[in-house]
Design an enzyme around this catalytic site. Structure first.
Site, PDB file in Angstrom:
ATOM      1  N   THR A   1       0.867  -1.178   0.000  1.00 41.47           N
ATOM      2  CA  THR A   1       0.000   0.000   0.000  1.00 41.47           C
ATOM      3  C   THR A   1       0.908   1.233   0.000  1.00 41.47           C
ATOM      4  O   THR A   1       2.137   1.097  -0.008  1.00 41.47           O
ATOM      5  CB  THR A   1      -0.894   0.034   1.252  1.00 41.47           C
ATOM      6  OG1 THR A   1      -0.084   0.340   2.386  1.00 41.47           O
ATOM      7  CG2 THR A   1      -1.605  -1.283   1.494  1.00 41.47           C
ATOM      8  N   CYS A   2       0.295   2.418   0.065  1.00 42.54           N
ATOM      9  CA  CYS A   2       1.167   3.608   0.048  1.00 42.54           C
ATOM     10  C   CYS A   2       1.967   3.730   1.345  1.00 42.54           C
ATOM     11  O   CYS A   2       2.961   4.441   1.399  1.00 42.54           O
ATOM     12  CB  CYS A   2       0.350   4.859  -0.194  1.00 42.54           C
ATOM     13  SG  CYS A   2      -1.014   5.052   0.943  1.00 42.54           S
ATOM     14  N   ASN A   3       1.548   3.015   2.386  1.00 44.73           N
ATOM     15  CA  ASN A   3       2.247   3.124   3.663  1.00 44.73           C
ATOM     16  C   ASN A   3       3.114   1.921   4.005  1.00 44.73           C
ATOM     17  O   ASN A   3       3.806   1.937   5.026  1.00 44.73           O
ATOM     18  CB  ASN A   3       1.250   3.339   4.804  1.00 44.73           C
ATOM     19  CG  ASN A   3       0.768   4.770   4.847  1.00 44.73           C
ATOM     20  OD1 ASN A   3       1.509   5.670   4.467  1.00 44.73           O
ATOM     21  ND2 ASN A   3      -0.451   4.976   5.275  1.00 44.73           N
ATOM     22  N   ARG A   4       3.029   0.862   3.221  1.00 43.39           N
ATOM     23  CA  ARG A   4       3.801  -0.330   3.574  1.00 43.39           C
ATOM     24  C   ARG A   4       4.017  -1.233   2.361  1.00 43.39           C
ATOM     25  O   ARG A   4       3.222  -1.199   1.413  1.00 43.39           O
ATOM     26  CB  ARG A   4       3.105  -1.122   4.692  1.00 43.39           C
ATOM     27  CG  ARG A   4       1.790  -1.759   4.284  1.00 43.39           C
ATOM     28  CD  ARG A   4       1.085  -2.403   5.455  1.00 43.39           C
ATOM     29  NE  ARG A   4       0.639  -1.393   6.405  1.00 43.39           N
ATOM     30  CZ  ARG A   4       1.115  -1.261   7.637  1.00 43.39           C
ATOM     31  NH1 ARG A   4       2.035  -2.096   8.079  1.00 43.39           N
ATOM     32  NH2 ARG A   4       0.666  -0.312   8.433  1.00 43.39           N
TER      33      ARG A   4
ATOM     34  N   PRO B   1     -10.402   2.626   7.725  1.00 46.87           N
ATOM     35  CA  PRO B   1     -11.151   1.470   7.242  1.00 46.87           C
ATOM     36  C   PRO B   1     -10.591   0.830   5.971  1.00 46.87           C
ATOM     37  O   PRO B   1     -10.847  -0.328   5.696  1.00 46.87           O
ATOM     38  CB  PRO B   1     -12.547   2.062   6.968  1.00 46.87           C
ATOM     39  CG  PRO B   1     -12.311   3.513   6.715  1.00 46.87           C
ATOM     40  CD  PRO B   1     -11.082   3.902   7.486  1.00 46.87           C
TER      41      PRO B   1
ATOM     42  N   GLY C   1     -16.830  29.264  -4.213  1.00 47.76           N
ATOM     43  CA  GLY C   1     -15.371  29.355  -4.215  1.00 47.76           C
ATOM     44  C   GLY C   1     -14.817  28.052  -4.754  1.00 47.76           C
ATOM     45  O   GLY C   1     -15.492  27.016  -4.697  1.00 47.76           O
ATOM     46  N   ALA C   2     -13.599  28.108  -5.259  1.00 44.24           N
ATOM     47  CA  ALA C   2     -13.052  26.927  -5.934  1.00 44.24           C
ATOM     48  C   ALA C   2     -11.717  26.511  -5.331  1.00 44.24           C
ATOM     49  O   ALA C   2     -10.760  26.236  -6.027  1.00 44.24           O
ATOM     50  CB  ALA C   2     -12.912  27.229  -7.426  1.00 44.24           C
ATOM     51  N   GLY C   3     -11.662  26.428  -4.011  1.00 43.06           N
ATOM     52  CA  GLY C   3     -10.419  26.060  -3.327  1.00 43.06           C
ATOM     53  C   GLY C   3     -10.153  24.557  -3.352  1.00 43.06           C
ATOM     54  O   GLY C   3     -11.031  23.762  -3.701  1.00 43.06           O
TER      55      GLY C   3
ATOM     56  N   MET D   1      -9.542  22.502  -0.766  1.00 43.42           N
ATOM     57  CA  MET D   1     -10.264  21.746   0.268  1.00 43.42           C
ATOM     58  C   MET D   1     -11.729  21.512  -0.137  1.00 43.42           C
ATOM     59  O   MET D   1     -12.276  20.444   0.094  1.00 43.42           O
ATOM     60  CB  MET D   1     -10.195  22.517   1.603  1.00 43.42           C
ATOM     61  CG  MET D   1     -10.848  21.817   2.757  1.00 43.42           C
ATOM     62  SD  MET D   1      -9.960  20.351   3.259  1.00 43.42           S
ATOM     63  CE  MET D   1      -9.022  21.027   4.602  1.00 43.42           C
TER      64      MET D   1
END
Lengths: 447, 275
Positions: A49-52, A115, A189-191, A193
């Site tokens: 995975t991206c972490n392991r 999850p 707005g188009a930020g 987040m």
């Protein structure tokens, strides 16, 4: 046979190293095949995975197995061993089992209780299963880990509560509206987040999404990013109409004063005739006048509120870690008991065969003396001797299966082998010394 | 046997509460099984009473409460099965226990007076009991809606947030329960009016029949509850009173229903005092 795990994770390696040793989908079958050929039982699973990036396999000698797997990872990914080795960890037997169960439960994740990891463990197993590199041990281990992951989630609150701002917003929306399917969303707005939150909402089938921005180009660019689902409202004149039509509003403008005033929202609320309106204000300074949150059926959450929700969830999850660890410990002990019982089977079988052979030989030797007996009496003698043998073997069988660790099973099996001259070919069959670390190029893997 | 039903309701209530707090799936399943067992034993009790006196034991306040508990238990079990949602059990089951104490330790069943031996009366009582059960469910849904609403508004997402379904689901279930209850209440009241008209002719000397007018507390409060629920449905459709207001109205409506079922039914009515 020992269970062995070697890998890197976010605990031990920086992202540059993790990127280098990640297994792509295309290369995974080749890696699995190479690992399975080198393992003691032909079993291997790769969890990437991206972490392991972790390899689960079997070996006779843990130390040699670790060395071989480190060499394999180095050669397969073309990373020097000197560079890779300091970041590698390895675990065997009970520690490897506990590690996988902790991973499946989300206890080893960057965000505790996330999850997605259980699905990734299932995918890793499925890939190995498709490549036919799983056998009785890893099949059992991984299915057991799925059950552990599920049990931890159902019996503890470890996976509950969103731990990112955008997920917290989506969870809140679901708690207000139930199904989000077809719920109109308005982006003011188009930020970045607001885009992320909108994407999470889209994943829940929310939409259509309307974007309002001072600059039409920004709105159009975001509409394009959101897969063409969005429509562009060019300007602020339409905002009152759009506000009344939307169920979920995400605001992230750079305006210095609130653009959505209480009066504006009150007007929209009246038009909506009491239908709930969820406002997610992730702008600093805020876009929505805070007192608008006092209006009935209006749920207003600003960035601090959402961060507060996330912090509460993180704290609640950490309070559940001890319960989750207890479940993992309990399941690890149960799995190891199963594993040791399985390891003891060849010795038990050999012991029984040896005793049965002696019993039969003695009955054959005594056959002339028993010839005067009736067939019923002969059958009774046969039955009595069989029962005696079974009773004699009962306690050693139970004791052998109840041994707590691999070394004890091996030591006791060897002792019994010597004491009774057992024929234990099945214990030795098909063994090798562990993963050989054969270069992937030699095994047919793509370079 | 009545006490066994009460014990089973109490055990189910304990299990539902335990499941609600600790969210242990096995305890939730056990709670459903216990409530189903309570409903079965209660059905057996009502069946025995029916065989004993020759009619459904719905006459008199004590028996009406027993029948109400039975119907509410069954209605809740049906709701649980159709929505796969068990959280409401923590609110419904304790209500069943409290109400079931009345028939368990109250007056037993006796044969009904000749005045009540008519299908119109059975239809009247049965309809009203169905409506009360539906209103009880609506009240529970309303209360849980308000609890969850308060948590989300206050931005402290804790106990109820983690345990209850969404506001939308609670609101939708609430209006469904109120609609069903209103239909049965309306039918029950109309059938009651017909029955009173026939009873006045058949029993001109019976003081209870003569007391059957809007001025009698039982009938007056029943009509008030009909007005409240009618307004509930009207306000929802005509002026958009959903969510919080709808939840408050269903809570108020059931408070009036309970008032009618217990103190008014036991102490104040002159027309419905058959035992």
């Amino acid at each position: 046979m020992r269970l062995l795990l070697v890998g890197v994770s976010h605990h031990t390696a920086p992202v540059e190293i993790r990127e280098q040793v990640a297994f792509s989908k295309a290369k995974l079958p080749y890696a699995l095949a190479a690992l399975a050929r080198a393992s003691a039982t032909g079993e291997a699973v790769v969890l990437s995975t991206c972490n392991r990036a972790e390899v689960y396999t079997t070996a006779d000698d843990v130390s040699m197995g670790r060395q071989a797997l480190a060499g394999f990872l180095s050669q397969f990914h073309e990373v020097s061993l000197e560079q890779l080795d300091p970041h590698l960890y390895s675990q065997a037997d009970g520690d490897a089992v506990r590690h996988l169960f902790r991973v499946a439960a989300g206890l080893d994740s960057l965000v505790v209780g996330e999850p997605q990891i259980l699905g990734q463990v299932k995918d890793a197993y499925q890939a190995a299963s498709d490549a036919r590199t799983t056998g009785p041990t890893l099949n059992k281990l991984f299915h057991w880990s799925f059950a552990v992951g599920k049990r931890v989630r159902s019996e503890t609150g470890l996976g509950e509560g969103a731990v990112s701002v955008s997920f917290a917003a989506v969870s809140l929306a679901k708690k207000i509206f139930g199904q989000l399917e077809g719920r109109p969303v308005l982006l003011v707005g188009a930020g970045e987040m607001s885009k992320l939150t909108a994407q999470h909402l889209q994943a829940q089938a929310a939409g259509p999404i309307t974007i309002v921005s001072r600059t039409v180009e920004h709105a159009q660019a975001l509409a394009d990013d959101l897969g063409g689902v969005a429509t562009v409202a060019a300007g602020w004149s339409e905002i009152d109409r759009l506000l009344a039509a939307a169920d979920i509003v995400i605001t992230a403008t750079g305006a210095p004063v609130p653009v959505l005033t209480r009066a504006r929202i009150e007007h929209a609320r009246r038009t909506r005739r009491g239908a709930p309106l969820f406002l997610i204000d992730i702008a600093v300074p805020r876009d929505v006048e805070p007192s608008a949150g006092e209006l009935d059926e209006v749920f207003l959450y600003d960035i601090d509120d959402l961060l507060g929700v996330v912090a509460e969830n993180v704290s609640r999850r950490s309070g559940q870690v001890a319960s989750a660890e207890a479940v993992v410990d309990e399941e690890t002990a149960r799995f190891l008991a199963w594993l040791r019982a399985r390891e003891a089977v060849p010795t038990v079988v050999a012991l029984r065969e040896r005793f049965e052979a002696i019993r039969k030989a003695e009955l054959d030797r005594l056959a002339p003396r028993l010839s005067t007996l009736t067939p019923e009496a002969k059958a009774r003698v046969d039955e009595i001797t069989r029962l005696i043998v079974e009773k004699l073997l009962l306690t050693p069988t139970e004791q052998l299966k109840a041994l707590g660790d691999h070394d004890s099973v091996v030591a006791h099996s060897e002792a019994l082998n010597r004491l009774f001259s057992l024929a234990m070919q099945e214990m030795r069959a098909g063994r090798s010394t562990g993963p050989s670390g054969t270069p992937p190029g030699d095994e047919g893997a793509p370079r | 046997m009545t006490r066994l039903a009460l014990l089973l309701y109490a055990a189910a209530a304990a299990a539902y509460l335990w499941h609600f707090v600790y969210r242990h799936p096995a305890t939730g399943r056990a709670a459903t099984a216990l409530l189903a067992a309570a409903a079965v034993s209660h059905t057996f009790v009502l069946g025995m009473h029916t065989m004993l006196v020759g009619h459904m034991p719905f006459v008199g306040s004590s028996n009406a409460v027993s029948a109400f508990v039975w119907l509410l238990g069954l209605s809740y079990l049906y709701t649980e099965m159709t929505t796969d949602e068990r959280a409401m059990g923590a609110f419904v089951a304790p209500l069943l226990v409290v109400l079931q104490i009345i028939p368990t330790f109250g007056a037993g069943v006796v044969a009904r007076p000749a005045l009540l031996e008519t299908p119109l009366f059975v239809f009247h009582v049965t309809s009203l009991l169905f409506s009360y059960a539906a209103f009880a469910l609506a009240c529970v849904l309303g209360i849980t809606f308000l609890l969850l609403f308060k948590e989300i508004k206050a931005k402290h997402l804790g106990f109820f947030y983690a345990r209850l379904p969404s506001l939308q689901v609670l609101d939708a279930m609430n209006v469904r329960a109120v609609t069903i209850g209103w239909v049965f209440l309306t039918i029950g009241v109309i059938v009651g009016l017909f029955w009173v008209a026939t009873a006045r002719v058949a029993s001109p000397d019976d003081a209870r029949v003569q007391a059957m007018s809007v001025l009698d507390p039982k009938i007056f409060v029943a009509l008030v509850s009909w007005c409240v629920y009618s307004f509930h449905l009207y306000a929802r459709r005509a002026i958009g009173w959903s969510g919080k207001r709808s939840a408050w109205l269903s809570t108020l409506g059931f408070a009036i229903v309970l008032l009618n079922l217990l103190p008014v039914g036991f102490f104040f009515t002159r027309s419905h005092n058959f035992y």
